[in-house]
Design an enzyme around this catalytic site. Structure first.
Site, PDB file in Angstrom:
ATOM      1  CE1 TYR A   1     -21.937   2.958  10.360  1.00 22.88           C
ATOM      2  CE2 TYR A   1     -23.290   3.286  11.403  1.00 22.88           C
ATOM      3  CZ  TYR A   1     -23.080   2.349  10.748  1.00 22.88           C
ATOM      4  OH  TYR A   1     -23.906   2.189   9.697  1.00 22.88           O
TER       5      TYR A   1
ATOM      6  CE  LYS B   1     -22.697   4.820   7.014  1.00 23.48           C
ATOM      7  NZ  LYS B   1     -22.515   4.792   6.170  1.00 23.48           N
TER       8      LYS B   1
END
Length: 220
Positions: free
Chosen positions: A152, A156
């Site tokens: 994640y 990002k």
């Protein structure tokens, strides 16, 4: 509330729940016509029912034909006008690198990165025409790392650097590009991690442990 977004149109991906839903509802209250996108039609319907200015397209954003359908819908419903694009849709797998497979990587980066790039590319002619605004959702994890979130946070990190580069690329066209990096927010992203109940509680404890208020924020 003043209608600060009257006569504006917006697309919000992942708009059926969480931060995306809160953004869509706020935009609509401020006068914008909002098109939300996501995979779960029931959640999109719930959000659209909150305000007549909200409509939706149901589909998988990792499929380029879904993104094309979103753009076609903007052209049909809004006359091709797009003032605001919010790239919010994402997936947050919670697992150690000792457990990660390439299939997990493909799933995370397909939604968190590839679909964002696809939506951006296909939306650009409309955003340039209105000198519009793009908002990408990042995470505080890019600068404040935590356990078991490498996919994640890695995805990002790409989003944040795309944002910086695109801001430079599009400045002369009058298109603003910014990212929002929330801290821990109580959304349904926490319910799709395949963790056991005990592991989920432990993960939440780690996530909120570095937060001075020791709790999650709310999407609004």
């Amino acid at each position: 509330m003043a209608l600060k977004l009257k006569n504006k149109t917006a697309v919000v991906t992942g708009g059926g729940t969480g931060i995306g839903r809160a953004i869509a509802e706020r935009f609509a209250r401020e006068g914008a016509m909002v098109l939300i996108v996501g995979r779960r039609e029931s959640k999109l319907e719930e959000t659209a029912a909150q305000n007549s200015r909200i409509s939706y397209v149901a589909g998988d954003l990792t499929k380029t034909e879904t993104v094309a359908r979103v753009i076609d819908t903007v052209k049909e419903r809004f006359g091709g006008r797009l003032d605001i694009l919010v790239n919010n849709a994402g997936w947050c797998p919670v697992q150690s690198i000792k457990e990660v497979t390439l299939a997990d990587y493909d799933t995370a980066f397909s939604l968190d990165v590839r679909s964002l790039v696809d939506m951006t590319i296909q939306s650009l002619p409309l955003l340039i025409a209105t000198k519009g605004t793009m908002i990408n959702l990042s995470t505080i994890g890019v600068t404040h790392r935590n356990y078991n979130l490498s996919l994640y946070i890695g995805a990002k990190s790409a989003v944040e650097n795309f944002t910086r580069c695109w801001a430079l690329d599009l400045a002369a066209d009058g298109v603003r590009v910014n990212a929002i990096a929330p801290g821990p927010i109580r959304t349904e992203i926490w319910n799709v991690t395949n963790l056991s109940e005990a592991d989920a509680r432990e993960h939440e404890k780690r996530i909120t442990g570095s937060n001075p208020m020791q709790r999650f924020g709310e999407p609004e």
